[in-house]
Design a protein around this motif. Structure first.
Motif, PDB file in Angstrom:
ATOM      1  N   GLY A   1       0.829  -1.196   0.000  1.00 20.98           N
ATOM      2  CA  GLY A   1       0.000   0.000   0.000  1.00 20.98           C
ATOM      3  C   GLY A   1       0.861   1.243   0.000  1.00 20.98           C
ATOM      4  O   GLY A   1       0.671   2.124  -0.819  1.00 20.98           O
ATOM      5  N   TRP A   2       1.859   1.275   0.912  1.00 21.89           N
ATOM      6  CA  TRP A   2       2.687   2.468   0.996  1.00 21.89           C
ATOM      7  C   TRP A   2       4.103   2.219   0.485  1.00 21.89           C
ATOM      8  O   TRP A   2       5.030   2.922   0.823  1.00 21.89           O
ATOM      9  CB  TRP A   2       2.707   2.989   2.426  1.00 21.89           C
ATOM     10  CG  TRP A   2       1.354   3.480   2.811  1.00 21.89           C
ATOM     11  CD1 TRP A   2       0.874   4.747   2.641  1.00 21.89           C
ATOM     12  CD2 TRP A   2       0.301   2.728   3.377  1.00 21.89           C
ATOM     13  NE1 TRP A   2      -0.436   4.812   3.055  1.00 21.89           N
ATOM     14  CE2 TRP A   2      -0.816   3.588   3.514  1.00 21.89           C
ATOM     15  CE3 TRP A   2       0.154   1.394   3.764  1.00 21.89           C
ATOM     16  CZ2 TRP A   2      -2.035   3.172   4.040  1.00 21.89           C
ATOM     17  CZ3 TRP A   2      -1.055   0.972   4.276  1.00 21.89           C
ATOM     18  CH2 TRP A   2      -2.130   1.861   4.412  1.00 21.89           C
TER      19      TRP A   2
ATOM     20  N   SER B   1       5.361   2.623  -2.427  1.00 23.06           N
ATOM     21  CA  SER B   1       5.876   3.729  -3.241  1.00 23.06           C
ATOM     22  C   SER B   1       6.238   4.908  -2.350  1.00 23.06           C
ATOM     23  O   SER B   1       7.246   5.584  -2.568  1.00 23.06           O
ATOM     24  CB  SER B   1       4.836   4.176  -4.259  1.00 23.06           C
ATOM     25  OG  SER B   1       4.460   3.099  -5.067  1.00 23.06           O
TER      26      SER B   1
ATOM     27  N   THR C   1      -1.246   1.513  -6.590  1.00 21.67           N
ATOM     28  CA  THR C   1      -1.923   0.944  -5.432  1.00 21.67           C
ATOM     29  C   THR C   1      -3.439   0.921  -5.657  1.00 21.67           C
ATOM     30  O   THR C   1      -4.052   1.965  -5.852  1.00 21.67           O
ATOM     31  CB  THR C   1      -1.589   1.763  -4.185  1.00 21.67           C
ATOM     32  OG1 THR C   1      -0.179   1.726  -4.004  1.00 21.67           O
ATOM     33  CG2 THR C   1      -2.266   1.191  -2.955  1.00 21.67           C
TER      34      THR C   1
ATOM     35  N   ASP D   1      -0.503  -3.483  -3.985  1.00 20.31           N
ATOM     36  CA  ASP D   1       0.469  -2.823  -4.850  1.00 20.31           C
ATOM     37  C   ASP D   1       0.617  -3.645  -6.123  1.00 20.31           C
ATOM     38  O   ASP D   1       1.279  -4.676  -6.132  1.00 20.31           O
ATOM     39  CB  ASP D   1       1.825  -2.726  -4.127  1.00 20.31           C
ATOM     40  CG  ASP D   1       1.803  -1.633  -3.072  1.00 20.31           C
ATOM     41  OD1 ASP D   1       0.908  -0.779  -3.137  1.00 20.31           O
ATOM     42  OD2 ASP D   1       2.676  -1.650  -2.189  1.00 20.31           O
TER      43      ASP D   1
ATOM     44  N   ASP E   1       4.872   7.152 -10.010  1.00 21.45           N
ATOM     45  CA  ASP E   1       5.062   7.868  -8.752  1.00 21.45           C
ATOM     46  C   ASP E   1       4.159   7.308  -7.666  1.00 21.45           C
ATOM     47  O   ASP E   1       4.551   7.168  -6.516  1.00 21.45           O
ATOM     48  CB  ASP E   1       4.780   9.359  -8.940  1.00 21.45           C
ATOM     49  CG  ASP E   1       5.862  10.023  -9.763  1.00 21.45           C
ATOM     50  OD1 ASP E   1       6.982   9.489  -9.766  1.00 21.45           O
ATOM     51  OD2 ASP E   1       5.597  11.048 -10.414  1.00 21.45           O
ATOM     52  N   ASN E   2       2.918   7.029  -8.051  1.00 22.56           N
ATOM     53  CA  ASN E   2       1.965   6.394  -7.144  1.00 22.56           C
ATOM     54  C   ASN E   2       1.920   7.068  -5.776  1.00 22.56           C
ATOM     55  O   ASN E   2       2.081   6.411  -4.746  1.00 22.56           O
ATOM     56  CB  ASN E   2       2.334   4.902  -6.989  1.00 22.56           C
ATOM     57  CG  ASN E   2       1.231   4.116  -6.312  1.00 22.56           C
ATOM     58  OD1 ASN E   2       0.055   4.390  -6.514  1.00 22.56           O
ATOM     59  ND2 ASN E   2       1.614   3.162  -5.481  1.00 22.56           N
TER      60      ASN E   2
END
Lengths: 753, 94, 162
Positions: free
Chosen positions: A576-577, A579, A593, A678, B45-46
């Protein structure tokens, strides 16, 4: 009435006629109106099962049934009288059995002593053995031997009434063998009649040597049968060894062949527990008579003792194994253990349980900092400590452990992927999951229930075949099955052809199943904690400190909401995080995501024995141990970090599920939720080092991260500890995107979870 | 449900549109290196925050446009048709 | 009549694509998202650069157009089908199947827009008759059996005769 097969001529010619596998020889009766086929048997050793061979010299075969390869001259008749089979066997010089008695029986047969009624049959089946005399047991065994070979061979035979009686079963090792036999309830008086009829009081006179003694070997039938069972189920070799002599069978054997002796063993075991005991282990098991009968209480006592003994032995063995395992790990401290004794002890003392992991001191420096306290992060920490001796590790999570994808997935595991890379990788994961409860000393409730990936189109079916072949090549249990088999496995599925998406087949993957995902998280957390790994919850990573150029420097530390940590190694195990974290060191990832939604219904009785996945319908279903149906779907099309549920999802999901299982239309959904996935362009993860020295990623786990948790932890640990990417995860390196070596797992990873 | 303001058709249910993902400039295929091209193809970039992205109004006006969306809150702003200036939208057409 | 669903084919239909600055675009006029009855032809500007002509005069009208510049006409009589949904509950029927706002303020008589109805991409034209709500739905012909079924099912609640 008595039908006699011609020893030298006509009868023999009919042996095997129209009978499958040449196993059962029925000689039709001379009178066409009398629709009772005869069964003719050569020499019958008591209770032995086997196969009559086609060749014979005297009208009857050398009898593999007996294991005696001498030529027998006995003319014998049997008769199948609706549910009744009786026979009399004669033989010369059969080493395993008293010859005299055979002759006696033969004489009787010549005199036409053949039972007419089903009661006779029942009595034979039921109680011959109760007498406790070897001979009588023998007779029963003989009888059952014949009986055994009459069923299963002529399933459609109208003369065999299959509606009577019950299905006996026998526990052999861990397998319950169920027999398609028809043993009616016993009627002692009928039994007595029959016994008198057949043997009367003559037995002892004619065959004194067969008086049972404490060590009388019971005529070989059970061990024979068990050995036979071994042969059939094990090597598949069609050889039979009895009395030191080897016989090969002339044609494939079937299940029915093993039944007889087993049945005998069953009966003996059930009815005369105190009379006999099984000695040794299969295939050398012996049935030994031990003389006097015990009381029922004694039997029960014995049973309880044996159960307790086996449990204790089991526990000790388990303990020993885990101790040895721990010892193998080397110098590390083993995790505190849960055990049945511990449970009892604490229960009795009303002791409370300690916290499953510590609330550690926040240190300013660690060897390794792992971001993300889910399955991947914790597994990496655990294997770093357990396999590589690196224990100065901090795992930080901005919420609580298992709060992300690890606690939101639908807990399905499988390894039937499409590419060799994928298959090898996920299969290792399945292996680790298999032994996880033992390794982590925490029940992860792995239910290896089988995994069905449905095909609704020709092209999907083609892909399934493709996947099955790839899997087989890699040694994965995976095959394509047709709708009939699907229906058998999962009766609630609508496999009719009139549906919008007819089920045309499925990829069946028996090792696939479900796991309690929280337990996996807790297990790894507890394991890692026991090795001294510090787990920090509610600790958000604000920045990753580096020195040198952006995007290619070196990691020096991590800035968290609880303070800075200096460390040379940071592993990004977030979903999820991924990136967001990576962007702190200017590493761009090929990730978007997307939320993936799931839902559960109210709990109902268990009716769904497998995990069902449909790629065309974008849905997968399994039933939890509580009885709730867990649904998942494909990811939402719009990339977002928002985990709100949508009505579209519920609507679409319900429609698709009802396509598969119309029967559950009245079930209510209890709740739905979403997790962040992701997604990478090739539906495969991104693992290993990055251009930034000391910054590792284990991300991009899309919709398949949970099932890979253990193996990616193991491999990431190896990667971090050795500084080199292990072969298993080499294909998943970040550099594949700039080099253009994508993995191409989309066909098997999309939706199929 | 996400209400996406199409510059032509006004706010529409996201299900009536197609999502094209992150909007970013394509390198010139005749001059760029394979690495550049793959970077353009795959890397994103997401961000968790404002993101300019591309949508296609598939069942409405059948035009592509870009819009800024907050990927955490779902807010949307400044839809732009290609070749036009930000804010030059028709909004309520119907 | 609460709402009725009728299949109007074959009704002549022509699609005209024309850039803003072409003669054809000037001749057809209309604002994007509106429709107008001209003699026996319904002219609909369904997209910024696309008009649809419906009715018996459609082919003749299309033939008169000057197609110089970036413009083209395509006879879609048999490619697309038209269903008319009429009645006091016409809007309610459609509202069950799509996300469009059928309120008078948003889609008055003469409004035209594209929308997906029950998963089928449609062009919708509000075309009232004698003061009664009425909608024309244009969609790809291959969906006709499914689409009629869905509409009848939706209209069933309002006791339609179709």
């Amino acid at each position: 009435m008595l039908c006699r097969a011609n020893p030298a001529g006509d009868g023999a010619a009919q042996f095997g006629d129209g009978i499958r596998n040449d196993r059962l020889r029925f000689a039709e009766t001379a009178e066409p109106d009398q629709r009772h086929p005869c069964i003719a048997v050569g020499c019958l050793h008591v209770g032995d099962v086997g196969q009559l061979e086609a060749s014979n010299t005297c009208g009857y075969q050398r009898n593999a049934l007996t294991g005696c390869d001498k030529t027998h001259d006995g003319g014998v008749l049997g008769r199948l009288d609706r549910r009744v089979v009786t026979h009399i066997a004669t033989a010369h010089e059969c080493p395993d059995l008293g010859v005299q008695r055979r002759r006696t029986l033969a004489r009787e047969s010549d005199e036409g002593v053949v039972p007419e009624t089903t009661e006779t049959h029942r009595s034979l089946c039921g109680d011959c053995v109760t007498d406790g005399h070897g001979n009588q047991q023998s007779i029963m065994a003989e009888h059952i031997g014949l009986h055994g070979r009459t069923h299963g061979d002529r399933a459609g035979d109208a003369n065999v009434d299959r509606s009577v009686g019950q299905r006996p079963s026998l526990l052999v090792g861990r397998h319950r063998v169920e027999f398609d036999t028809y043993i009616g309830p016993c009627r002692p008086e009928a039994m007595q009649e029959r016994r008198d009829e057949l043997i009367g009081g003559r037995v002892d006179e004619t065959e004194p040597e067969s008086t049972p003694s404490a060590d009388t070997k019971l005529l070989g039938s059970p061990q024979h049968a068990l050995r036979r069972h071994e042969e059939l189920t094990g090597m598949g070799e069609k050889r039979l060894t009895v009395g030191g002599q080897s016989h090969s069978t002339s044609c494939p054997l079937e299940q029915g062949e093993t039944e007889v002796g087993l049945e005998l063993a069953d009966l003996l075991a059930q009815r005369r527990l105190s009379d006999v005991e099984l000695r040794g282990s299969s295939p050398e098991m012996e049935l030994v008579g031990n003389g006097d009968k015990g009381t029922e209480a004694a039997q029960r006592c014995q049973l309880i003792h044996s159960i307790i003994l086996s449990v204790v032995v089991d526990l000790l063995l388990h303990h020993y194994r885990s101790m040895r395992q721990t010892a193998e790990m080397g110098k590390h401290k083993p995790p505190a253990r849960y055990s049945a004794f511990g449970l009892l002890w604490r229960g009795l003392r009303k002791q409370s349980w300690p916290r499953i992991w510590r609330e550690p001191e926040f240190k300013s420096s660690y060897d390794v900092v792992i971001i993300g306290g889910g399955v991947h992060g914790l597994a990496t920490a655990y294997y770093l400590a357990a396999n590589h001796g690196i224990t100065d590790i901090a795992v930080v999570d901005r919420a609580y452990l298992g709060s992300g994808g690890s606690g939101r997935n639908t807990a399905i595991v499988r390894s039937n992927y499409l590419t060799p890379e994928g298959v090898a990788f996920y299969d290792r994961s399945l292996e680790l999951y298999n032994s996880m409860s033992n390794d982590l000393n925490l029940n992860v409730m792995f239910s290896e229930r089988g995994h069905l990936t449905l095909a609704h189109t020709d092209s999907a079916l083609r892909t399934m075949h493709w996947r099955a072949e790839v899997n087989k090549l890699q040694g994965i249990d995976s095959s394509v099955i047709d709708p009939t088999e699907i229906k058998k496995l999962t009766p609630s599925l609508d496999v009719s052809t009139h549906t919008r998406y007819p089920i045309m087949g499925a990829l069946y993957h028996p090792p696939g199943g479900t796991i309690r995902h929280d337990a996996v998280v807790w297990g790894y957390a507890r394991g890692a904690d026991a090795y001294g790994v510090d787990l920090f919850q509610q600790t958000e990573v604000l920045d990753i400190l580096t020195e040198g150029d952006h995007g290619s420097g070196k990691v020096t530390g991590v800035r968290t909401s609880r303070g800075d940590i200096s460390t040379p190694v940071v592993v990004n195990c977030t979903a999820g995080w991924a990136s967001t974290i990576s962007s702190m060191v200017d590493v761009r990832l090929p990730i978007t995501t997307h939320p993936l939604q799931a839902a559960v219904t109210e709990p109902v009785k268990t009716f769904l024995p497998t995990v069902v996945v449909s790629g065309s319908l974008h849905v997968y279903v399994s039933q939890t141990d509580r009885g709730e149906l867990v649904f998942g779907a494909s990811v939402d099309p719009v990339a977002t970090y928002n985990m709100g549920g949508t009505l579209e999802f519920t609507e679409e999901l319900a429609g698709h599920v009802l396509e598969l299982m119309p029967g559950i239309s009245k079930m209510r959904l209890l709740r739905q939720w979403a997790g962040l996935c992701d997604m990478t362009p090739d539906y495969s993860p991104v693992m290993g080092p990055t251009p930034v020295d000391g910054f590792y990623v284990d991300v991009g786990w899309g919709t398949y991260g949970f099932k890979a948790g253990p193996v990616s932890g193991e491999q990431m640990a190896a990667c971090v500890a050795n500084g080199a990417t292990p072969d298993l995860i080499k294909p998943f390196e970040l550099s594949r995107f700039t080099e253009g070596n994508l993995v191409g797992e989309k066909g098997a990873a999309a939706v199929g979870h | 449900m996400l209400l996406v303001p199409c510059p032509n058709c006004g706010p529409r249910n996201a299900a009536d549109l197609s999502y094209n993902g992150e909007s970013h400039a394509r390198p010139d295929p005749t001059t760029c290196t394979p690495e550049d091209w793959r970077t353009y193809l795959y890397l994103r970039d997401n961000p968790s925050g404002w993101l300019r992205e591309s949508w296609y109004c598939s069942s409405g006006c059948r035009k592509h446009f870009t819009i800024e969306r907050h990927t955490l809150t779902g807010e949307l702003r400044t839809p732009i048709l290609p070749g036009s200036k930000p804010g030059a939208t028709k909004g309520e057409t119907k | 009549m609460a709402s009725s669903v009728s299949h109007l084919d074959p009704m002549p239909k022509v699609s005209i694509r024309a850039a803003d600055d072409t003669v054809a675009a000037q001749a057809l006029g209309l604002a994007f998202g509106s429709a107008e009855q001209r003699d026996d032809t319904l002219v609909v500007r369904i997209r910024p650069d696309e008009w649809i002509l419906l009715g018996t005069g459609a082919l003749a009208l299309a033939a008169e157009l000057d197609l110089s510049g970036y413009a083209s006409t395509v006879d879609i009589t048999h490619a697309r089908h038209v269903i008319r949904v009429t009645g006091t509950h016409a809007a309610d029927t459609l509202a069950k199947l799509c996300s469009a706002d059928f309120d008078e303020a948003m889609t008055p008589n003469g409004a035209a827009w594209g929308n997906s109805i029950a998963g089928v991409t449609c062009d919708i034209v509000r075309d009232d008759h004698g003061g009664e709500r009425s909608y024309l739905l244009l969609f790809d012909g291959s969906f006709v059996a499914y689409f009629l079924g869905v509409l009848e099912d939706a209209a069933g609640e309002f006791s339609s005769d179709s």
